[in-house]
Design an enzyme around this catalytic site. Structure first.
Site, mmCIF file in Angstrom:
data_model
loop_
_atom_site.group_PDB
_atom_site.id
_atom_site.type_symbol
_atom_site.label_atom_id
_atom_site.label_comp_id
_atom_site.label_asym_id
_atom_site.label_seq_id
_atom_site.Cartn_x
_atom_site.Cartn_y
_atom_site.Cartn_z
ATOM 1 N N ARG A 208 70.572 -6.438 94.922
ATOM 2 C CA ARG A 208 70.352 -6.806 93.515
ATOM 3 C C ARG A 208 71.476 -6.348 92.596
ATOM 4 N NH1 ARG A 208 64.761 -8.245 92.474
ATOM 5 N NH2 ARG A 208 64.512 -9.762 94.109
ATOM 6 N N ARG B 262 69.724 -8.154 86.251
ATOM 7 C CA ARG B 262 69.473 -7.726 84.877
ATOM 8 C C ARG B 262 70.134 -6.423 84.456
ATOM 9 N NH1 ARG B 262 63.139 -8.883 84.969
ATOM 10 N NH2 ARG B 262 63.614 -8.174 87.066
ATOM 11 N N ARG C 256 72.313 -15.978 81.653
ATOM 12 C CA ARG C 256 71.009 -16.477 82.045
ATOM 13 C C ARG C 256 70.115 -16.824 80.847
ATOM 14 N NH1 ARG C 256 67.657 -15.199 85.896
ATOM 15 N NH2 ARG C 256 66.386 -16.482 84.551
ATOM 16 N N ASP D 52 67.500 -16.755 95.823
ATOM 17 C CA ASP D 52 66.243 -16.024 95.993
ATOM 18 C C ASP D 52 65.612 -16.443 97.313
ATOM 19 O OD1 ASP D 52 64.351 -14.181 94.267
ATOM 20 O OD2 ASP D 52 63.090 -15.531 95.432
ATOM 21 N N TYR E 172 54.084 -14.275 100.269
ATOM 22 C CA TYR E 172 54.045 -14.978 98.979
ATOM 23 C C TYR E 172 53.209 -16.251 99.057
ATOM 24 C CZ TYR E 172 57.390 -11.783 96.897
ATOM 25 O OH TYR E 172 57.976 -10.663 96.390
HETATM 26 O O1 CP3 Z 1 72.144 -9.445 93.802
HETATM 27 C C1 CP3 Z 1 71.388 -9.789 94.719
HETATM 28 O O2 CP3 Z 1 70.778 -8.974 95.456
HETATM 29 C C2 CP3 Z 1 71.261 -11.271 95.050
HETATM 30 C C3 CP3 Z 1 70.201 -11.961 94.494
HETATM 31 C C4 CP3 Z 1 68.764 -11.841 94.991
HETATM 32 C C5 CP3 Z 1 67.687 -12.198 94.151
HETATM 33 N N1 CP3 Z 1 66.537 -12.181 94.871
HETATM 34 C C6 CP3 Z 1 67.845 -12.584 92.741
HETATM 35 C C7 CP3 Z 1 66.693 -12.386 91.837
HETATM 36 C C8 CP3 Z 1 68.222 -11.528 96.239
HETATM 37 C C9 CP3 Z 1 68.924 -11.038 97.492
HETATM 38 C C10 CP3 Z 1 66.816 -11.756 96.154
HETATM 39 C C11 CP3 Z 1 65.897 -11.610 97.286
HETATM 40 C C12 CP3 Z 1 64.459 -11.449 97.018
HETATM 41 N N2 CP3 Z 1 63.664 -12.149 96.150
HETATM 42 C C13 CP3 Z 1 63.627 -10.574 97.747
HETATM 43 C C14 CP3 Z 1 64.105 -9.684 98.843
HETATM 44 C C15 CP3 Z 1 64.850 -8.514 98.293
HETATM 45 C C16 CP3 Z 1 63.991 -7.418 97.759
HETATM 46 O O3 CP3 Z 1 64.103 -7.125 96.577
HETATM 47 O O4 CP3 Z 1 63.237 -6.838 98.556
HETATM 48 C C17 CP3 Z 1 62.324 -10.701 97.247
HETATM 49 C C18 CP3 Z 1 61.115 -9.940 97.704
HETATM 50 C C19 CP3 Z 1 62.355 -11.713 96.246
HETATM 51 C C20 CP3 Z 1 61.223 -12.226 95.447
HETATM 52 C C21 CP3 Z 1 61.471 -11.966 94.013
HETATM 53 N N3 CP3 Z 1 62.281 -12.778 93.210
HETATM 54 C C22 CP3 Z 1 61.082 -10.855 93.230
HETATM 55 C C23 CP3 Z 1 60.206 -9.732 93.707
HETATM 56 C C24 CP3 Z 1 61.652 -11.012 91.956
HETATM 57 C C25 CP3 Z 1 61.635 -10.034 90.783
HETATM 58 C C26 CP3 Z 1 60.683 -10.366 89.699
HETATM 59 C C27 CP3 Z 1 61.175 -9.754 88.396
HETATM 60 O O5 CP3 Z 1 61.443 -10.513 87.485
HETATM 61 O O6 CP3 Z 1 61.306 -8.523 88.351
HETATM 62 C C28 CP3 Z 1 62.383 -12.215 91.965
HETATM 63 C C29 CP3 Z 1 63.187 -12.756 90.852
HETATM 64 C C30 CP3 Z 1 64.634 -12.459 90.972
HETATM 65 N N4 CP3 Z 1 65.387 -12.738 92.075
HETATM 66 C C31 CP3 Z 1 65.474 -11.905 89.980
HETATM 67 C C32 CP3 Z 1 66.765 -11.864 90.509
HETATM 68 C C33 CP3 Z 1 68.035 -11.408 89.834
HETATM 69 C C34 CP3 Z 1 65.024 -11.487 88.597
HETATM 70 C C35 CP3 Z 1 64.807 -12.694 87.769
HETATM 71 C C36 CP3 Z 1 65.644 -12.745 86.530
HETATM 72 O O7 CP3 Z 1 66.724 -12.153 86.431
HETATM 73 O O8 CP3 Z 1 65.199 -13.468 85.610
#
Ligand code: CP3
Length: 356
Positions: free
Chosen positions: A37, A41, A50, A86, A161
């Site tokens: 990540r 943010r 974004r 994602d 999910y």
């Molecule tokens: O920088 C990186 O790591 C690459 C981008 C990345 C994202 N999601 C972007 C994202 C990666 C590798 C993921 C994988 C992902 N998505 C996982 C596995 C990694 C982990 O954290 O264990 C999982 C479980 C998800 C599912 C998911 N998508 C979650 C739990 C969330 C967070 C919800 C929140 O808003 O807190 C997302 C959304 C997400 N994916 C965001 C990002 C940057 C946040 C959304 C935003 O910025 O608006």
């Protein structure tokens, strides 16, 4: 610097890239470091670009994916970019009705709970993720010697999910489905394995230098359940991408009891969260694999003196892990960067790891 050469798949050869050296058991010029990540943010430039653009909408816009993926590379000087995407992107692309809700995570319109639901699951056609391939081609042209990591969600974490309909604390419906109706469970994981393999193959074809399989929530399972209900499917993913010859990283949270099995599933690199010291992780994984991790991301919100002490401890643990049979170490956090993290602390961690 080593010259880059184009391979037929579009993949670059980067023999000197520290991440690829450490993953393959060669000696890197410095300890590779990147952060799960790292794009997101915590970065003001991410929040700005974004603004007003939905998460999934961003993931299907190749120029935006390229720019967001590059942001932490430019700012922190990390040794790897991770594709901005994602785990639910291939599900959405294949036609499953879902969204990513800010501050919540993926939310699925019609949860998958019966044999009939599973029978209706689509497969992924490469053309449905053409935006991802385009983004990877833009990135490999821009990244120079920095490695690009592609990724996918592992079948179990995707299933959680889909079955729960969204994020879940106890994964109760998922666990009851696997035990009450193993036939439907294995059909569900089989379909998700097909999608995951297609998504990774598209990324490999487009030119990623390594792949990471996120089984983020596998730590909710007992070792016995992991071996029976999950591992055969994750193993099929790793076998399907083995011939690409690029490092395969496997990561989950709270997986201390599963580290050996997750290594057996076929990865070259096992990701470790902050709960298990790397030397102990090396013993659990067994010799011949590299480790990735494992600074607690929560510590980055505190004093620098504490961060520095813990970074040094992780590196000392990594030396012990190598003594214990690990072939290399990639510095990372034990899970993703928290949105409240001051990005300048991440930059300092990169400088510190490279200097030690
Ligand atoms: O920088 C990186 O790591 C690459 C981008 C990345 C994202 N999601 C972007 C994202 C990666 C590798 C993921 C994988 C992902 N998505 C996982 C596995 C990694 C982990 O954290 O264990 C999982 C479980 C998800 C599912 C998911 N998508 C979650 C739990 C969330 C967070 C919800 C929140 O808003 O807190 C997302 C959304 C997400 N994916 C965001 C990002 C940057 C946040 C959304 C935003 O910025 O608006």
């Amino acid at each position: 610097m080593t010259p880059q050469s184009e391979l037929s798949s579009g993949r670059r050869e980067l023999p000197a890239a520290p991440l690829l050296a450490a993953a393959a058991g060669r000696k890197p010029v410095h300890r590779p470091v990147w952060f799960m990540r790292q794009a997101g943010r915590s970065l003001p430039e991410y929040r700005e670009i974004r603004a007003g653009v939905g998460m999934l909408e961003s993931c299907f816009n190749a120029e935006l994916v390229c720019e967001i993926t590059m942001q932490p590379v430019r700012r922190h000087g990390v040794d790897a970019a991770i594709l901005f995407s994602d785990i639910v992107v291939p599900l959405k692309a294949a036609g499953i009705d879902l969204d990513i809700v800010g501050g919540v995570g993926p939310v699925v319109a019609s949860p998958i709970r019966s044999a009939a639901d599973v029978a209706r699951l689509p497969r992924l056609e490469p053309a449905q993720v053409e935006a991802v391939s385009s983004a990877i081609r833009l990135l490999t042209a821009e990244l120079g010697e920095t490695a690009l990591i592609g990724f996918a969600g592992a079948p179990f974490t995707l299933a959680s999910y889909l079955v729960e309909g969204g994020p879940s604390r106890h994964h109760d419906r998922t666990k009851s489905l696997m035990h009450s109706d193993p036939t439907t469970w294995h059909a569900l994981l089989g379909a998700l394995t097909d999608i995951t393999i297609s998504f990774l193959q598209v990324q490999i074809e487009a030119g990623v230098d390594a792949v990471q399989l996120f089984d983020s929530w596998a730590g909710a399972l007992s070792l016995a359940d992991y071996r029976t209900f999950v591992m055969p499917h994750s193993k099929r993913v790793f076998e399907a991408v083995k011939s690409a010859g690029i490092p395969r990283i496997h990561f989950g949270v709270g997986t201390g009891e599963l580290l050996g099995a997750m290594g057996e599933a076929g990865a070259d690199v096992v990701g470790v969260d902050w709960r298990v010291p790397l030397a102990e992780a090396a013993r659990r994984v067994g010799p011949g694999k590299a480790l990735q991790g494992n600074l607690d991301p929560a510590l980055l919100l505190g004093d620098w003196s504490a961060v520095e002490r813990e970074v040094r401890r992780v590196l000392a643990d990594a030396d012990d892990a190598i003594e214990a049979g690990a072939v290399g170490h990639i510095f990372n956090l034990g899970h993703g960067v928290l949105p409240e993290t001051d990005p300048s602390v991440l930059t300092r961690v990169v400088e510190l790891v490279h200097s030690l």
